[in-house]
Design a protein around this motif. Structure first.
Motif: not given
Length: 855
Positions: A232-238
Motif C-alpha cells: 500500500d506504499s503508493d496509496s499511503l504516499r498519495l
C-alpha cells in the motif's frame, strides 16, 4: 606416524627448554596482541549483544505494532477497517513553554497524548509513577529531564503551554517516540490531549504532526503488516501518510549501530595492526639474539626445518597464550561498554558471553602472531653452523627469499579480508587497507630517510655524546623503524580524531561569530509582525531579516503529475519533488548566503528558452536540487498553494550556504505573486548575551503564546554537550590504540636491553660515566619520540585536511597549541620509558662483560 609424533615431541621439548630464559621477553612482545585482541573481542561481543537486544526489544523501540503519521488530522487507512486494534493518538507541534518559577522560556516539542501508548516498553520518568499519573485527567505535564536541570525546574513546579498552566508531574528520561537529533532543537514535553484545545496553539495553518499508534489484537495468522505496508506504499504516499512498523524501526536502528560497530571495529583493527608491528619487530630482535643458539643446534645435527619449527612453536605457543588472555580481558571490557555508550543506545544492553567473538579473537590472535612473526623467523632457515666459530650474525639477503614475498602477500590479503569481515564492504576494506599501507610506507620511508641522513650528514666534529646517541639510531638492533611506525601511526589516529572533533565544533561556533544572527522568531501571523518588530527594537535588537513563508506543494512539472509517475514507470521524472511539503518565500533579490548560478532574477528581454509571450512568474530553485531532479531552465512548474494552483517557469538557479543561520529556501518566488496567500513570518535578530535573549523571549511568550523562538546559542551548547559525549566515546576507544602503541614501545625498548647492556658496559669499561650513558640513551629516545610524534602529526594534519576539504566542504586551519601538546606528550612519554629502561642498564657493573653473564 609414530616418527612424526616423536619428531614433534622433540621439537616441542626443545622449544620449551630454549624458552626457559626468555619466557618473560616472549610474553612481553605478545602483550601488544593482548590489547588488540581484547579490543576486538570486547567490541564484537558488545555488537553481538546489542544486535540480540535490538531483536528482543524491537517492539519497545516503536512502542506499538504500527505507527501512522500525517499533517492531516483526518487521515484514513482502509486496511484498519478489517482489523481489531487498540489505538493511541499523539499530536506534535513546536511551541514555547514558559516557566513562571524563574520567568524563563524555552522552545520545545509539545506532544499531546491520549490512549495507552506505549503498548510495549514504557515512558521512563523520574519518579517512575509519573508516566501514568500525568494522565489522570488533571493538568499535568512531563518535561524533558535536561530542560528541568537547565532551568532549575523541580517536580511540582508549573509550566505554561500556550494559555494553559500545568503542574510538572515528572522528568521525562526517554520515550519510544523520542529522537536524539530532534531533541537538540526542541526537547519533549508531554501533556494530556484533553488540554490541547485550551492552549489555543493548534489552529488553522498550524504545523502539527498527527501520529497514531496501533496495537493489533487477534490478527489473522497469515497477517503480515510489513508486506501490507509495502503493498500500500503508493496509496499511503498519495495521502501523505507516513508509516513505520516494528521491523522497519528494528532495521533502521540496526543499520545505525552497524555503522557505529564498523567504526569501532576499525579502531580495534588499528590497535591490532600496531600489535602486529610490535610482534614483527620484537621477534626480529629476539631471533637475532638467538642466532648463536640456532647455529649450535645446527652443529648438533638439527636440520633447517627442525630449527625453524622449534622457534615457530615458541612464538605460536606464546601467541596462543596472548590471544587467550586478550579474549579474557576483552570479555571483561565488554561489561564496561554499555555504560560508555549509554547516552546513545536505544535499548538496554545485557551482558552475555559471546563465544563466537571469543573464538574468533583467539584464532585471529594466533594467526596474526604467526603471520607477522614469520618474516624474521624465515631467516633461521639460512643460519650457518659456522656462526659458532666466526661469531657473525646472519647476513643472508632476505629479499632474495621467495617465501618472504609470499608472506607479504598473505599479510596484505589478511588485512583486506579482515577489514572486509569487520565492515562487510569490500570498497571500504580496500580504502582502509590502502590508507594503512600508505601510512606505514610513509612512516617507514621517514625512518629510513632519517637513519640515512644521520649516518651520512651528521657532523663528525660533534660532541661524543651526540655522535653516540645518533649512531644508536642506525646501528644493529636499532628501534628506529618500529617506534616510528607504531608510535607514529598511533599518534596519527589520536590526532586526527582530535582535529576533526575540533573542526566540527569550530564550524558550529562560526554560526554565531561576529554579527551573525543567533535568534529566530517564527510562526508569527501577519498581525503579530509589527508588534514583535517593535518589541525587538525596544530591546535594542537589530532586525536582520523579516521573511514571509508560504507552505505549498508541487502539482505538476511540465504537465507531469505524481499520479502520472505512479501509473507509468516509463516517465523519466523523479517523484521526490511531489512528495515533499515546500516552504518558500518571495523577494526580488538574493541574500548573502545565495549565489546565482544559471539564468537571471529578471529579464529585460525574454530569452529564447522561455518562448514568446511568456507571462508566467519566474521562480528560482537551489541549483544542486534542480540538477538532481532534472528540472531545467524554462520548465513549467505548477504549485498547489492551499488548494489554489499557481503556474510558474524556472527562471534561475542558486547555490545556498546552508551552514549560515539564515532563512534559506530551496524555492524562491518573485514579488507580487504570493502576497495574498496564507503565510506566517520569521524574524531573525542577534542578542549579545543570554540575559538579553531570555528577557526578549519572555516578553514574546507572554503576549504571543503561539510564536516560537529558536535560541541558536542554546542549541550550540546542547550540541557541544552531545559532541563532548561523542568525544569521550572516541577517546575511550582510541585508548586501545594508545595502550597498544605504549606496549609496543615498552616491549621493543626492553627487548633491546641485550644490545644496550653490552654497549653501555663496554662504554663503562672504557671509562664512560653513568651520567654520560644516561645522556646518550636519553638523547636517542628523545630523537625517536620526536620523529615518531612529528610524523604522526603530519599524517593527522594531512588526513584532517582531506576530510575537511572532501567530506565537510570546509577549510581546515589547525591550532598550534594542540599540536605542541601532542608532540610534547608523545616525546616525553617515549623519553620517560627509555630513561626508565636505561637506569637498569647503567647500574650493571662493568665486570659482567668479562664474565659473559649478560641476559
Amino acid at each position: 606416524m609414530p616418527e612424526n609424533r616423536a619428531n614433534f615431541s622433540f621439537l616441542w621439548r626443545m622449544a620449551l627448554r630454549d624458552s626457559r630464559r626468555s619466557r618473560s621477553r616472549l610474553l612481553l612482545f605478545v602483550s601488544s596482541i593482548v590489547v588488540g585482541i581484547a579490543a576486538l573481542v570486547a567490541i564484537n561481543s558488545f555488537s553481538d549483544n546489542l544486535k540480540a537486544d535490538i531483536e528482543q526489544q524491537a517492539k519497545e523501540l516503536l512502542g506499538a505494532d504500527l505507527e501512522l503519521s500525517s499533517d492531516n488530522p483526518d487521515f484514513t487507512y482502509g486496511l484498519l477497517d478489517t482489523l481489531q486494534y487498540e489505538v493511541s493518538y499523539e499530536n506534535s507541534f513546536a511551541s514555547m513553554v514558559f516557566f513562571p518559577k524563574n520567568q524563563q522560556s524555552r522552545l520545545v516539542d509539545v506532544r499531546t497524548l491520549s490512549g495507552d501508548f506505549p503498548y510495549y516498553g514504557k515512558i521512563e520518568t523520574i519518579p517512575a509513577t509519573a508516566a501514568d499519573s500525568f494522565r489522570d485527567g488533571s493538568r499535568k505535564a512531563l518535561v524533558d529531564q535536561s530542560v528541568m536541570i537547565q532551568y532549575d525546574i523541580e517536580v511540582g513546579d508549573s509550566i505554561r503551554v500556550g494559555l494553559v498552566t500545568l503542574k510538572v508531574e515528572g522528568a521525562l528520561v526517554s520515550s519510544p517516540s523520542q529522537s536524539l537529533g530532534a531533541t537538540l532543537v526542541a526537547p519533549l514535553v508531554y501533556i494530556p490531549m484533553a488540554f490541547q484545545e485550551d492552549t489555543e496553539l493548534v489552529k488553522r495553518g498550524s504545523r502539527v504532526n498527527y501520529r497514531r499508534f496501533y496495537k493489533f489484537t487477534n490478527p489473522p495468522s497469515s497477517f503480515d503488516i510489513d508486506a501490507q505496508i509495502r503493498l500500500d506504499s503508493d496509496s499511503l504516499r498519495l495521502k501523505d501518510i507516513g508509516s513505520e512498523t516494528v521491523e522497519e524501526r528494528k532495521a533502521e536502528t540496526g543499520e545505525t549501530f552497524n555503522n557505529l560497530s564498523n567504526f569501532l571495529n576499525l579502531v580495534a583493527f588499528v590497535a591490532l595492526l600496531l600489535g602486529c608491528v610490535g610482534v614483527a619487530s620484537s621477534v626480529h630482535i629476539y631471533i637475532k639474539e638467538k642466532i648463536k643458539s640456532v647455529a649450535i643446534l645446527r652443529c648438533l645435527g638439527a636440520s633447517r626445518k627442525q630449527t625453524f619449527f622449534i622457534f615457530l612453536l615458541q612464538i605460536g605457543g606464546i601467541g596462543l597464550i596472548g590471544a587467550v588472555l586478550g579474549a579474557f580481558f576483552g570479555t571483561l571490557v565488554q561489561t564496561i561498554l554499555p555504560t560508555v555508550f549509554a547516552d546513545f543506545l536505544p535499548v538496554e544492553v545485557n551482558f552475555t558471553i559471546s563465544w563466537t567473538s571469543i573464538t574468533t579473537g583467539i584464532i585471529t590472535g594466533l594467526m596474526i602472531t604467526l603471520l607477522f612473526a614469520m618474516i624474521p623467523l624465515l631467516g633461521i632457515r639460512n643460519t650457518s653452523p659456522l656462526i659458532t666459530l666466526r661469531g657473525m650474525g646472519n647476513d643472508s639477503k632476505m629479499s632474495k627469499d621467495k617465501l618472504i614475498w609470499l608472506i607479504y602477500g598473505l599479510i596484505l590479503l589478511f588485512i583486506i579480508g579482515f577489514a572486509f569481515v569487520q565492515t562487510g564492504n569490500l570498497q571500504d576494506s580496500l580504502v582502509f587497507t590502502t590508507f594503512i599501507g600508505l601510512s606505514f610506507s610513509f612512516l617507514t620511508g621517514i625512518a629510513y630517510t632519517f637513519m640515512w641522513a644521520v649516518k651520512k650528514y651528521f657532523p663528525s666534529r660533534a660532541s661524543f655524546l651526540w655522535r653516540q646517541s645518533l649512531a644508536n639510531l642506525y646501528r644493529p638492533n636499532n628501534q628506529t623503524l618500529v617506534l616510528i611506525a607504531s608510535i607514529g601511526l598511533g599518534t596519527a589516529l589520536i590526532a586526527t580524531l582530535y582535529f576533526i572533533q575540533t573542526l566540527l565544533l569550530t564550524e558550529v561556533e562560526l554560526t554565531t561569530d561576529k554579527d551573525r544572527p543567533n535568534l529566530m522568531v517564527f510562526d508569527m501571523q501577519g498581525y503579530q509582525v509589527e508588534p514583535i518588530r517593535a518589541l525587538a527594537i525596544n530591546h535594542g535588537l537589530p532586525i536582520l531579516q523579516e521573511v514571509p513563508v508560504v507552505t505549498m506543494r508541487i502539482q505538476s512539472i511540465n504537465g507531469v503529475t505524481y499520479d502520472n509517475i505512479l501509473a507509468d514507470s516509463t516517465i523519466d521524472r523523479r517523484s521526490s519533488p511531489f512528495r515533499r511539503e515546500w516552504r518558500v518565500t518571495y523577494r526580488d533579490s538574493l541574500i548573502t548566503s545565495e549565489t546565482l548560478v544559471r539564468g537571471q532574477l529578471s529579464y529585460d528581454e525574454t530569452p529564447d528558452w522561455l518562448g514568446e509571450g511568456n507571462t508566467l512568474p519566474l521562480v528560482s530553485l537551489e541549483d544542486d536540487y534542480a540538477q538532481r531532479n532534472r528540472i531545467h531552465l524554462g520548465d513549467t512548474i505548477v504549485w498547489n498553494v492551499q488548494g489554489v494552483p499557481i503556474a510558474t517557469r524556472l527562471g534561475n538557479t542558486r547555490t545556498i550556504d546552508w551552514q549560515r543561520v539564515q532563512t534559506n529556501f530551496l524555492a524562491l518566488f518573485p514579488s507580487n505573486v504570493l502576497e495574498q496567500a496564507p503565510q506566517f513570518h520569521v524574524l531573525i535578530t542577534r542578542v549579545e548575551s543570554a540575559e538579553q535573549g531570555a528577557l526578549f523571549q519572555r516578553e514574546i511568550v507572554k503576549s504571543n503564546p503561539n510564536v516560537s523562538v529558536i535560541d541558536v546559542g542554546l542549541i550550540l551548547s546542547t550540541i557541544d554537550d552531545i559532541l563532548g559525549k561523542i568525544s569521550f566515546v572516541i577517546r575511550f576507544m582510541a585508548l586501545f590504540s594508545i595502550l597498544t602503541g605504549l606496549l609496543v614501545l615498552i616491549s621493543s625498548v626492553i627487548l633491546s636491553r641485550f644490545q644496550r647492556i653490552r654497549e653501555s658496559i663496554l662504554l663503562r669499561t672504557m671509562g664512560g660515566s653513568q651520567r654520560q650513558i644516561l645522556i646518550i640513551n636519553s638523547l636517542e629516545y628523545f630523537f625517536l619520540g620526536s620523529l615518531a610524534s612529528l610524523s604522526g602529526i603530519f599524517l593527522a594534519l594531512l588526513g584532517s585536511w582531506g576530510l575537511a576539504f572532501y567530506s565537510f566542504d570546509t577549510t581546515f586551519v589547525p591550532n598550534l597549541l594542540p599540536i605542541l601538546l601532542i608532540y610534547a606528550s608523545i616525546t616525553a612519554l617515549t623519553l620517560l620509558i627509555g630513561w626508565a629502561n636505561s637506569r637498569g642498564i647503567v647500574s650493571r657493573p662493568p665486570l659482567e662483560v668479562l664474565r659473559n653473564e649478560l641476559e
